[in-house]
Design a protein around this motif. Sequence first.
Motif, PDB file in Angstrom:
ATOM      1  N   GLY A  29       1.050  -1.364  -0.060  1.00  0.00           N
ATOM      2  CA  GLY A  29       0.304   0.044  -0.186  1.00  0.00           C
ATOM      3  C   GLY A  29       0.786   1.210   0.120  1.00  0.00           C
ATOM      4  N   GLY A  30       2.291   1.128  -0.028  1.00  0.00           N
ATOM      5  CA  GLY A  30       3.062   2.476   0.248  1.00  0.00           C
ATOM      6  C   GLY A  30       3.785   1.701  -1.127  1.00  0.00           C
ATOM      7  N   THR A  31       3.246   1.949  -2.132  1.00  0.00           N
ATOM      8  CA  THR A  31       4.340   1.578  -3.056  1.00  0.00           C
ATOM      9  C   THR A  31       3.990   3.108  -4.392  1.00  0.00           C
ATOM     10  OG1 THR A  31       4.054   0.043  -4.364  1.00  0.00           O
ATOM     11  CG2 THR A  31       5.671   0.240  -2.563  1.00  0.00           C
ATOM     12  N   SER A  32       4.187   2.513  -5.385  1.00  0.00           N
ATOM     13  CA  SER A  32       2.873   3.367  -6.760  1.00  0.00           C
ATOM     14  C   SER A  32       2.453   2.018  -7.562  1.00  0.00           C
ATOM     15  CB  SER A  32       3.839   4.262  -7.870  1.00  0.00           C
ATOM     16  OG  SER A  32       4.890   3.277  -8.067  1.00  0.00           O
ATOM     17  N   PHE A  33       2.604   0.638  -7.014  1.00  0.00           N
ATOM     18  CA  PHE A  33       2.385  -0.602  -7.841  1.00  0.00           C
ATOM     19  C   PHE A  33       1.521  -0.716  -7.551  1.00  0.00           C
ATOM     20  CE2 PHE A  33       7.121  -1.400  -8.027  1.00  0.00           C
ATOM     21  CZ  PHE A  33       7.741  -0.320  -8.759  1.00  0.00           C
ATOM     22  N   ASN A  34      -0.482  -0.110  -7.226  1.00  0.00           N
ATOM     23  CA  ASN A  34      -1.134   0.031  -6.161  1.00  0.00           C
ATOM     24  C   ASN A  34      -2.372   0.106  -7.146  1.00  0.00           C
ATOM     25  OD1 ASN A  34      -3.102  -1.129  -4.291  1.00  0.00           O
ATOM     26  ND2 ASN A  34      -3.231   0.826  -2.406  1.00  0.00           N
ATOM     27  N   PRO A  35      -3.305  -0.655  -8.024  1.00  0.00           N
ATOM     28  CA  PRO A  35      -2.847  -2.152  -7.613  1.00  0.00           C
ATOM     29  C   PRO A  35      -1.240  -2.884  -8.644  1.00  0.00           C
ATOM     30  CG  PRO A  35      -4.423  -1.373 -10.109  1.00  0.00           C
ATOM     31  CD  PRO A  35      -3.839  -0.198  -9.236  1.00  0.00           C
ATOM     32  N   LEU A  36      -1.703  -3.692  -8.208  1.00  0.00           N
ATOM     33  CA  LEU A  36      -0.251  -4.846  -9.035  1.00  0.00           C
ATOM     34  C   LEU A  36      -0.911  -5.419  -9.833  1.00  0.00           C
ATOM     35  CD1 LEU A  36       2.419  -5.069  -9.949  1.00  0.00           C
ATOM     36  CD2 LEU A  36       2.908  -6.926  -7.714  1.00  0.00           C
ATOM     37  N   LEU A  37      -0.931  -5.001 -11.099  1.00  0.00           N
ATOM     38  CA  LEU A  37      -1.743  -6.702 -11.620  1.00  0.00           C
ATOM     39  C   LEU A  37      -0.859  -7.893 -12.888  1.00  0.00           C
ATOM     40  CD1 LEU A  37      -4.711  -7.337 -13.640  1.00  0.00           C
ATOM     41  CD2 LEU A  37      -3.773  -5.563 -15.209  1.00  0.00           C
ATOM     42  N   ILE A  38      -0.195  -9.349 -12.225  1.00  0.00           N
ATOM     43  CA  ILE A  38      -0.171  -9.604 -13.373  1.00  0.00           C
ATOM     44  C   ILE A  38      -0.591 -10.133 -13.530  1.00  0.00           C
ATOM     45  CG2 ILE A  38       2.070 -11.964 -12.898  1.00  0.00           C
ATOM     46  CD1 ILE A  38       1.203 -10.612  -9.370  1.00  0.00           C
ATOM     47  N   PHE A  39      -0.200 -10.504 -15.610  1.00  0.00           N
ATOM     48  CA  PHE A  39      -0.591 -11.146 -16.359  1.00  0.00           C
ATOM     49  C   PHE A  39       0.351 -11.297 -17.447  1.00  0.00           C
ATOM     50  CE2 PHE A  39       0.579  -6.874 -18.729  1.00  0.00           C
ATOM     51  CZ  PHE A  39       0.610  -7.287 -20.009  1.00  0.00           C
ATOM     52  N   GLY A  40      -0.163 -12.679 -17.804  1.00  0.00           N
ATOM     53  CA  GLY A  40       0.045 -13.793 -18.673  1.00  0.00           C
ATOM     54  C   GLY A  40      -0.128 -14.590 -18.928  1.00  0.00           C
ATOM     55  N   GLY A  41       0.668 -15.339 -19.884  1.00  0.00           N
ATOM     56  CA  GLY A  41      -0.788 -16.593 -20.512  1.00  0.00           C
ATOM     57  C   GLY A  41      -0.085 -17.964 -19.375  1.00  0.00           C
ATOM     58  N   TRP A  80      -4.144   2.094 -12.942  1.00  0.00           N
ATOM     59  CA  TRP A  80      -3.279   2.792 -11.936  1.00  0.00           C
ATOM     60  C   TRP A  80      -2.399   2.921 -11.189  1.00  0.00           C
ATOM     61  CZ3 TRP A  80      -7.740   4.600  -7.850  1.00  0.00           C
ATOM     62  CH2 TRP A  80      -8.732   5.741  -8.729  1.00  0.00           C
ATOM     63  N   GLY A  81      -2.103   1.634 -11.064  1.00  0.00           N
ATOM     64  CA  GLY A  81      -0.853   0.812 -10.640  1.00  0.00           C
ATOM     65  C   GLY A  81       0.756   0.497 -12.011  1.00  0.00           C
ATOM     66  N   LEU A  82       0.665  -0.394 -11.869  1.00  0.00           N
ATOM     67  CA  LEU A  82       1.562  -1.457 -12.803  1.00  0.00           C
ATOM     68  C   LEU A  82       0.558  -2.449 -13.510  1.00  0.00           C
ATOM     69  CD1 LEU A  82       4.288  -1.221 -13.529  1.00  0.00           C
ATOM     70  CD2 LEU A  82       5.219  -2.963 -11.785  1.00  0.00           C
ATOM     71  N   SER A  83       1.542  -2.656 -14.480  1.00  0.00           N
ATOM     72  CA  SER A  83       0.821  -3.775 -14.882  1.00  0.00           C
ATOM     73  C   SER A  83       2.326  -4.874 -15.556  1.00  0.00           C
ATOM     74  CB  SER A  83      -0.421  -3.428 -16.644  1.00  0.00           C
ATOM     75  OG  SER A  83      -1.672  -3.053 -16.328  1.00  0.00           O
ATOM     76  N   ALA A  84       2.419  -5.893 -15.019  1.00  0.00           N
ATOM     77  CA  ALA A  84       3.885  -6.710 -15.586  1.00  0.00           C
ATOM     78  C   ALA A  84       3.427  -7.839 -16.060  1.00  0.00           C
ATOM     79  CB  ALA A  84       4.310  -6.987 -13.700  1.00  0.00           C
ATOM     80  N   GLU A  85       3.648  -7.560 -17.342  1.00  0.00           N
ATOM     81  CA  GLU A  85       3.511  -9.321 -18.183  1.00  0.00           C
ATOM     82  C   GLU A  85       4.692 -10.325 -17.850  1.00  0.00           C
ATOM     83  OE1 GLU A  85       3.222 -10.671 -22.278  1.00  0.00           O
ATOM     84  OE2 GLU A  85       4.087  -8.902 -22.165  1.00  0.00           O
ATOM     85  N   LEU A  86       3.937 -11.652 -17.045  1.00  0.00           N
ATOM     86  CA  LEU A  86       4.710 -13.285 -17.264  1.00  0.00           C
ATOM     87  C   LEU A  86       4.834 -13.384 -18.972  1.00  0.00           C
ATOM     88  CD1 LEU A  86       3.894 -14.447 -13.647  1.00  0.00           C
ATOM     89  CD2 LEU A  86       5.916 -13.121 -14.162  1.00  0.00           C
ATOM     90  N   GLN A  87       6.387 -13.790 -19.450  1.00  0.00           N
ATOM     91  CA  GLN A  87       6.165 -14.267 -20.681  1.00  0.00           C
ATOM     92  C   GLN A  87       7.102 -15.240 -20.630  1.00  0.00           C
ATOM     93  OE1 GLN A  87       8.712 -10.993 -22.476  1.00  0.00           O
ATOM     94  NE2 GLN A  87       6.762 -10.121 -23.418  1.00  0.00           N
ATOM     95  N   ASN A  88       6.676 -16.281 -21.581  1.00  0.00           N
ATOM     96  CA  ASN A  88       7.216 -17.460 -21.752  1.00  0.00           C
ATOM     97  C   ASN A  88       9.006 -17.312 -21.289  1.00  0.00           C
ATOM     98  OD1 ASN A  88       4.895 -18.679 -22.512  1.00  0.00           O
ATOM     99  ND2 ASN A  88       5.166 -19.203 -24.282  1.00  0.00           N
ATOM    100  N   PRO A  89       9.007 -18.361 -20.292  1.00  0.00           N
ATOM    101  CA  PRO A  89      10.963 -18.568 -19.741  1.00  0.00           C
ATOM    102  C   PRO A  89      11.877 -18.832 -21.166  1.00  0.00           C
ATOM    103  CG  PRO A  89       9.388 -20.184 -19.144  1.00  0.00           C
ATOM    104  CD  PRO A  89       8.754 -19.466 -19.939  1.00  0.00           C
ATOM    105  N   ASP A  90      12.749 -17.821 -20.708  1.00  0.00           N
ATOM    106  CA  ASP A  90      14.367 -18.278 -22.405  1.00  0.00           C
ATOM    107  C   ASP A  90      14.651 -19.156 -21.948  1.00  0.00           C
ATOM    108  OD1 ASP A  90      15.296 -17.759 -19.815  1.00  0.00           O
ATOM    109  OD2 ASP A  90      16.208 -15.707 -21.063  1.00  0.00           O
TER     110      ASP A  90
END
Length: 475
Positions: free
Chosen positions: A169-181, A296-306
């Motif tokens: 609740g104290g960072t700019s990552f609010n909400p934190l949205l984690i998306f990926g396959g 509002w916060g950060l959307s961070a993508e999880l991609q296929n691992p190398d």
Amino acid sequence: MSVTAQSVWNNCLEFIKDNIQPQAYKTWFEPIKAVKLTDTALSIQVPSKFFYEWLEEHYVKILKVSLTKELGETAKLVYIIKMENTYGNKQPFTEKIPSSNRSAVKSQDVDVPFNNKSPELRNPFVIPGIRNVKIESQLNPNYSFENFLEGDSNRLARSAGLAVAAKPGGTSFNPLLIFGGVGLGKTHLAHAIGVDIKDKYPEKTVLYISAEKFTQQYIDAVKKNNRNDFIHFYQIIDVLIIDDVQFLSGKSGTQDVFFHIFNHLHQNGKQVILTSDKAPVDMQDIEQRLLSRFKWGLSAELQNPDFETRVSILKNKLYRDGVEMPEDIIEYVAKNIKTNVRELEGAIISLIAQSSFNKKEINIDLARVIVEKFVKNTKREVSIDYIQKIVSDYFQMDVDTLQSKTRKRHIVQARQLAMFFAKKFTKASLASIGSQIGKRDHATVLHACKTVDNLSSTDKQFRKYVEDITKKLSV
């Protein structure tokens, strides 16, 4: 100066404010309204039954002391609950908790409760018939940051998760949205953040829930006319983790209630963590006001691992299970299973099981048999690289030509088809598709998909392209 309900309650509030945490005061006492004073009975209005029950469960002592100080030993407290009728009647109605059950006692007898029976907290996770005030986090302790290995494919999401866990609740990552396959670790990372927060801040209320279960709870609350209870329960959570938020698609009632819960949590500095199989820009049938808050916060993508990350994941899995395996076999599995972490770990588990049950040595031949069977029997998630190769082969060009900047009509159409099928057959975001097919932006991919749809309905030859490539990708 005449004594009024408001003046009595204001004096009570002054006492209460000095004796509890500021956040607790803001959450549980600021919303209360003094309604009337009859002799030594003070009537107060609270937003819901859940609210009243929480007060009785957690603040009964301080309420007794403060009210007795103001109105004497015969003081009584009457709760008036504003009920919300969810069945179409727009007029709210009230329910009074009889004052005879709420008589105060002498201040020194603080262990005697206001009421004659202990209220049961309306917690959606309480098993019927079992009284349970504590809110369980529903977290899986096996999902941790230690076994969520970092790589290029997940570095941003993992780093953001660590930052949120350090200061919820104290960072700019609010909400934190984690998306990926599928199978890339969204749920694992969401649990890891929650587990880490509970370790660092044991006093915080953390709750993990799937969007599907959240929706079912809301439906049950509406049926029982307990919508306000449902809302207030979720508004007391410090860290709310909702998995597969795309499940709210098309469910306007659930979206509306989540909107109000989200606003309350965000405004009060609480942390919201969401997972989704799509980026916000790709979500269908989600209200714009909700999508705007997801951004509002950060959307961070999880991609296929190398390849390097896949090798590290396998080595970590083997180490945790206490199994040794030759380097060349680990690398063989990592090279041949590229889709996601879940399939990668599933293949290594199958290999260990076959070796153990059939008393066979783990060698490259056994690995080849297992991997082939595993890939064949596992629903394959088509990769963007594979789609580009199929489309390029179909139009007799190489992948570099497909990705080039040329505006030649047949190459542009091939590129648009590759983008169309990448959106159709993968869980990748539009931005990720564009990046992998010639470093285009998400708007180009969106335009390509619309063009393919339009040409498929108007151009017979183009429709045949779509049908032929669909068959090749569906094999």
